[in-house]
Design a protein around this motif. Structure first.
Motif, PDB file in Angstrom:
ATOM      1  N   ALA A 210      31.344  57.979  73.826  1.00  0.00           N
ATOM      2  CA  ALA A 210      30.898  57.020  73.117  1.00  0.00           C
ATOM      3  C   ALA A 210      32.007  56.535  72.203  1.00  0.00           C
ATOM      4  CB  ALA A 210      29.658  57.148  72.331  1.00  0.00           C
ATOM      5  N   VAL A 211      32.771  57.265  71.707  1.00  0.00           N
ATOM      6  CA  VAL A 211      33.863  56.768  70.779  1.00  0.00           C
ATOM      7  C   VAL A 211      35.056  56.318  71.351  1.00  0.00           C
ATOM      8  CG1 VAL A 211      35.473  57.678  68.888  1.00  0.00           C
ATOM      9  CG2 VAL A 211      32.972  58.493  68.782  1.00  0.00           C
ATOM     10  N   PRO A 212      35.519  56.707  72.575  1.00  0.00           N
ATOM     11  CA  PRO A 212      36.564  56.113  72.895  1.00  0.00           C
ATOM     12  C   PRO A 212      36.039  54.795  73.879  1.00  0.00           C
ATOM     13  CG  PRO A 212      36.607  58.281  73.791  1.00  0.00           C
ATOM     14  CD  PRO A 212      35.368  58.221  73.031  1.00  0.00           C
ATOM     15  N   TRP A 213      34.783  54.705  74.214  1.00  0.00           N
ATOM     16  CA  TRP A 213      34.153  53.531  74.776  1.00  0.00           C
ATOM     17  C   TRP A 213      34.162  52.578  73.620  1.00  0.00           C
ATOM     18  CZ3 TRP A 213      29.603  51.383  72.922  1.00  0.00           C
ATOM     19  CH2 TRP A 213      29.125  50.393  73.814  1.00  0.00           C
ATOM     20  N   ALA A 214      33.561  52.678  72.694  1.00  0.00           N
ATOM     21  CA  ALA A 214      33.332  51.883  71.363  1.00  0.00           C
ATOM     22  C   ALA A 214      34.807  51.177  71.101  1.00  0.00           C
ATOM     23  CB  ALA A 214      32.801  52.353  70.316  1.00  0.00           C
ATOM     24  N   ARG A 215      35.923  52.063  70.884  1.00  0.00           N
ATOM     25  CA  ARG A 215      37.109  51.674  70.550  1.00  0.00           C
ATOM     26  C   ARG A 215      37.637  50.601  71.749  1.00  0.00           C
ATOM     27  NH1 ARG A 215      39.881  50.268  66.675  1.00  0.00           N
ATOM     28  NH2 ARG A 215      39.185  52.161  65.555  1.00  0.00           N
ATOM     29  N   GLU A 216      37.375  50.936  72.862  1.00  0.00           N
ATOM     30  CA  GLU A 216      37.917  49.886  74.027  1.00  0.00           C
ATOM     31  C   GLU A 216      37.239  48.702  74.005  1.00  0.00           C
ATOM     32  OE1 GLU A 216      39.361  48.036  76.975  1.00  0.00           O
ATOM     33  OE2 GLU A 216      40.326  49.795  76.128  1.00  0.00           O
ATOM     34  N   ILE A 217      35.806  48.695  73.547  1.00  0.00           N
ATOM     35  CA  ILE A 217      35.004  47.580  73.493  1.00  0.00           C
ATOM     36  C   ILE A 217      35.630  46.553  72.244  1.00  0.00           C
ATOM     37  CG2 ILE A 217      32.792  46.655  72.608  1.00  0.00           C
ATOM     38  CD1 ILE A 217      32.540  47.436  75.652  1.00  0.00           C
ATOM     39  N   MET A 218      35.872  47.321  71.134  1.00  0.00           N
ATOM     40  CA  MET A 218      36.447  46.485  69.977  1.00  0.00           C
ATOM     41  C   MET A 218      37.856  46.006  70.340  1.00  0.00           C
ATOM     42  SD  MET A 218      33.858  46.458  68.474  1.00  0.00           S
ATOM     43  CE  MET A 218      34.496  45.360  67.410  1.00  0.00           C
ATOM     44  N   THR A 219      38.681  46.598  71.150  1.00  0.00           N
ATOM     45  CA  THR A 219      39.839  46.145  71.565  1.00  0.00           C
ATOM     46  C   THR A 219      39.678  44.910  72.428  1.00  0.00           C
ATOM     47  OG1 THR A 219      40.833  48.266  71.778  1.00  0.00           O
ATOM     48  CG2 THR A 219      42.078  46.461  73.137  1.00  0.00           C
ATOM     49  N   GLN A 220      38.772  44.651  73.259  1.00  0.00           N
ATOM     50  CA  GLN A 220      38.260  43.412  73.934  1.00  0.00           C
ATOM     51  C   GLN A 220      37.990  42.417  72.934  1.00  0.00           C
ATOM     52  OE1 GLN A 220      35.613  44.234  77.259  1.00  0.00           O
ATOM     53  NE2 GLN A 220      36.408  46.382  77.526  1.00  0.00           N
ATOM     54  N   VAL A 221      37.079  42.781  72.238  1.00  0.00           N
ATOM     55  CA  VAL A 221      36.509  41.801  71.317  1.00  0.00           C
ATOM     56  C   VAL A 221      37.619  41.214  70.299  1.00  0.00           C
ATOM     57  CG1 VAL A 221      34.917  41.490  69.135  1.00  0.00           C
ATOM     58  CG2 VAL A 221      34.071  42.844  71.138  1.00  0.00           C
ATOM     59  N   ALA A 222      38.410  42.324  69.701  1.00  0.00           N
ATOM     60  CA  ALA A 222      39.504  41.867  68.912  1.00  0.00           C
ATOM     61  C   ALA A 222      40.502  40.835  69.618  1.00  0.00           C
ATOM     62  CB  ALA A 222      40.449  42.973  68.312  1.00  0.00           C
ATOM     63  N   GLY A 223      40.792  40.963  71.145  1.00  0.00           N
ATOM     64  CA  GLY A 223      41.451  40.229  71.756  1.00  0.00           C
ATOM     65  C   GLY A 223      40.922  38.800  72.084  1.00  0.00           C
ATOM     66  N   GLU A 224      39.576  38.949  72.214  1.00  0.00           N
ATOM     67  CA  GLU A 224      38.926  37.628  72.429  1.00  0.00           C
ATOM     68  C   GLU A 224      38.755  36.551  71.295  1.00  0.00           C
ATOM     69  OE1 GLU A 224      34.893  38.263  73.914  1.00  0.00           O
ATOM     70  OE2 GLU A 224      35.582  39.214  75.659  1.00  0.00           O
ATOM     71  N   VAL A 225      38.824  37.379  69.983  1.00  0.00           N
ATOM     72  CA  VAL A 225      38.732  36.637  68.760  1.00  0.00           C
ATOM     73  C   VAL A 225      40.186  36.107  68.344  1.00  0.00           C
ATOM     74  CG1 VAL A 225      38.337  36.791  66.234  1.00  0.00           C
ATOM     75  CG2 VAL A 225      36.850  37.877  67.971  1.00  0.00           C
ATOM     76  N   ALA A 226      41.309  36.819  68.623  1.00  0.00           N
ATOM     77  CA  ALA A 226      42.770  36.324  68.271  1.00  0.00           C
ATOM     78  C   ALA A 226      43.078  35.201  69.029  1.00  0.00           C
ATOM     79  CB  ALA A 226      43.576  37.738  68.869  1.00  0.00           C
TER      80      ALA A 226
END
Length: 152
Positions: free
Chosen positions: A136-152
């Motif tokens: 779960a933790v690496p999965w969540a970190r990867e999801i947040m990388t995707q989200v941060a990329g969409e926001v940037a």
């Protein structure tokens, strides 16, 4: 960015995973962990991102808190357009026919009302050798990388 980390659990395992995810993300995001039983559709904001961790029990059933949440979505005919979320499921492949149905049902209830699921649903298998947080933790970190990329 505000992150709501919400759990639906019968035994507390999903809750523990949420706190592990919180520990991983709290230095980079404003995070809050809550039980899905305490969330009303009106609590969901387009200004936040949501990570949900939902187990499966019985014959592919959602935990009671997740079931209550989905019932509130239906009863209030919630409009979730603009809401973004990711979902992580906890199940056991010994129950192959209903493996991780709980998280699938919550995701469907969200997307049926206009919410957008980001990334693939994360999955943990209790019959495997990995601890839930190790997936779960690496999965969540990867999801947040995707989200941060969409926001940037």
């Amino acid at each position: 960015m505000k992150i709501g980390i919400y759990y639906g659990s019968e035994t507390g395992n999903s809750e523990m995973v949420c706190y592990d995810i919180e520990a991983e993300l709290k230095n980079d995001f404003d995070v809050e962990v809550k039980d899905l039983d305490d969330i009303a559709p009106a609590d969901l904001s387009t200004d936040a991102f949501y990570i949900m961790v939902v187990s499966t029990h019985g014959d592919g059933d959602m935990p009671i808190p997740a079931d209550h949440f989905v019932e509130r979505l239906k009863k209030q005919d919630a409009d979730l357009k603009g809401i973004n979320f990711a979902i992580f499921g906890m199940g056991d492949t010994l129950y192959d026919a209903t493996y991780n149905w709980g998280s699938s049902k919550v995701a469907k209830a969200m997307t049926d009302r206009g919410a957008k699921q980001v990334g693939e649903r994360g999955l943990h298998d209790a019959s495997g050798y990995d601890e839930p947080e190790d997936i779960a933790v690496p999965w969540a970190r990867e999801i947040m990388t995707q989200v941060a990329g969409e926001v940037a």
